[in-house]
Scaffold this active site. Sequence first.
Site, mmCIF file in Angstrom:
data_model
loop_
_atom_site.group_PDB
_atom_site.id
_atom_site.type_symbol
_atom_site.label_atom_id
_atom_site.label_comp_id
_atom_site.label_asym_id
_atom_site.label_seq_id
_atom_site.Cartn_x
_atom_site.Cartn_y
_atom_site.Cartn_z
ATOM 1 C CD GLU A 253 -13.935 52.758 33.244
ATOM 2 O OE1 GLU A 253 -13.469 53.209 32.166
ATOM 3 O OE2 GLU A 253 -14.484 53.463 34.087
ATOM 4 C CB CYS A 287 -14.600 57.131 31.314
ATOM 5 S SG CYS A 287 -15.765 56.166 32.275
#
Length: 479
Positions: A253, A287
Site C-alpha cells: 500500500e 495516502c
Amino acid sequence: MTSDATYPSLALHIDGEWIGQGNRAIHNVVNPATGGTLAELPLVSADDLDRALDAAERGFAVWRRTDAATRAQVLKTAAGLIRERADHIARIATLEEGKTFGEARIEAQVAANLFEFYAEECKRTYGRVLVRPTGSRSIVVKEPVGVVAAFAPWNFPIGNPARKFGAPIAAGCSVILKPAEESPGAAIEILKALLDAGLPTGVAQLVFGEPDQVSRHLLASPIVRKLSFTGSIPVGKHLLKLAADTVKRTTMELGGHAPVIVFDDADLDQAVQMLAMAKSRNCGQVCVSPTRFFVQEGIYDRFRDAFAERFGALKIGNGLHDGVQMGPMANPRRPAAMARLIEDAVSNGARLITGGEAIGDEGFFWQPTVLADVPGTARIMNEEPFGPIASLTPFATLDEVVERANSLPMGLAGYAFTQSAKRAMLIGDALEVGMVGINVATTAAADAPFGGVKESGHGAEDGPEGLDACLVTKAIHQQ
Ligand code: NAD
C-alpha cells in the site's frame, strides 16, 4: 523514561515477553505539537530479530491449527477492549503523531470495526470440491500463507497496526510487525488488546529498530512468507526487491496523489465542506488525501474562493486542546517538504491564495494552504505532497480531465463531485485508481477493499480481499 504522564513506557514484544531497553540502542519519541521528547524507545538487535523469527514460526504452527471460532473470539474480544480503551489509546496517538484527539478516537473505533469484521469473515474461509464423473474428486482448500513481516507508517498510529494484525491473525498467520519508530505507543496498545483477549504466545511480535536493518534481516529469512508494507513508493520498491529473493507474497500500500474533479454541476457547498474536512484530516498526511484539485471552468473561481475561505479558517493547534480542527505535521521533515513544494509551485507560476507558512516556533505546524492555477509541471502536481496543501487547476472537458488525472504513475484514490448520474458513472469507470469517492471524500470501510493500482501498489487490505491476501490455495486431487 516517560516525561508525559499519559504516555506509556515503551517496549518490544517477542515470544510472549515485553522487552525493555537493556543495552539496546534507543530512539527518542517526539511530541510533534511541542518538539519535546515523550519517551525512549528500545531498538531491536539482530539477536532479537532471530528470536522474533523463531517465535513467529512456532506461533504459526499453533495458530494455523486453531479453529476459526477461537480466532474470531480473540478478535472480537480485542475489538471490545479497544472500544473500552479508546480514549486512552487516542490520547497516546495524539501525543506521538499530532492528529486531533477527535480523529484519533474515530481511528480507534475504525480499528475495532475492522477486528469485528474479520472476526466474522474468518469463519467463511471456504474451499470447493470438484466432483469428477469417474468418481474421483479435486478439493481446493485455502490455508494461511505463513509468517507475515509487516511494516506500518506513522500516519495512522492505531489504524495501521490494526490493519497489519487484523487480516493475518484472522487467517491463521503469525505476524512480526514493525510500526514506525515515530508512533510506537498506539501500536503497543493494539497488541495489548489482542494479548488481553487471549492471543497465544508467538502469534504477534512487535519490533522497532533501524528500518533498513530490520527489513533486510526479516525479508532475507525464508521463515517469512509474506511482506505487507504501507509507506512511500521508493521504500516499497526497495522492499519488493528484497522480498523477491525468497519469492514472498506481497501486499503493498504505497503512496498516491489523488485527483479530485469538481464539475460545473457539483453541489458547491457540499464539495467545499467535504473536501476541506478531507484535506485537513491528519494535516493532509493521508495516502488518499485529495491533492490535485481539477475544477471545471464554470465553477472554478467560486470554488477557489469558498474553499480557501473554509480551509484557511480552520483552528490549528495542539490536537489535545478543545476546538482544534487540525494538529501539527508529524515530524520536522514534513514542514521542510511543504516549504520546498510551495516555493517551486510559485516560481512555476502558481498563485498562493492562502497559507504557505509554518506557524510558531514550537512543534511542526503548517498553515492550511491553497495554491491556484498550478501548472502540471510544478513538483507538487507530480509528487505526493503529504501535507495540508490543496493545488487547484481549471479544466474544460471530461476527456481532458480524465487524461490529466490519469497522467501520473500512481493510482490510489480519486474523487469526483457532480450531480449527473451519467457523469458519475463515466468518471468512476475512467479513473485509473483502486478507490473512487463520488460526492464523498472518504474511501475506507472495513468491508471494502483498500488499495491501489500502478505504482500505488497491489493487493488490498480490508474486506474479504484483505483476508484472501493472507491465504494460499492448495488443490488436492484424489482418485
Ligand atoms: P519514508 O519513505 O522514509 O518512510 C515511509 C515509511 O516507511 C515510514 O514508516 C518508515 O519507517 C518506513 N521505512 C523507511 N525505510 C524503510 C525500510 N528500509 N524498511 C522498512 N520500512 C522503512 O518517508 P517518511 O518521511 O516517513 O514519509 C514521507 C513519505 O512517505 C510521504 O511523503 C508519503 O509519500 C509516504 N507515506 C505514505 C504512507 C501511506 O499511507 N501510504 C504513510 C506514511 C508515509
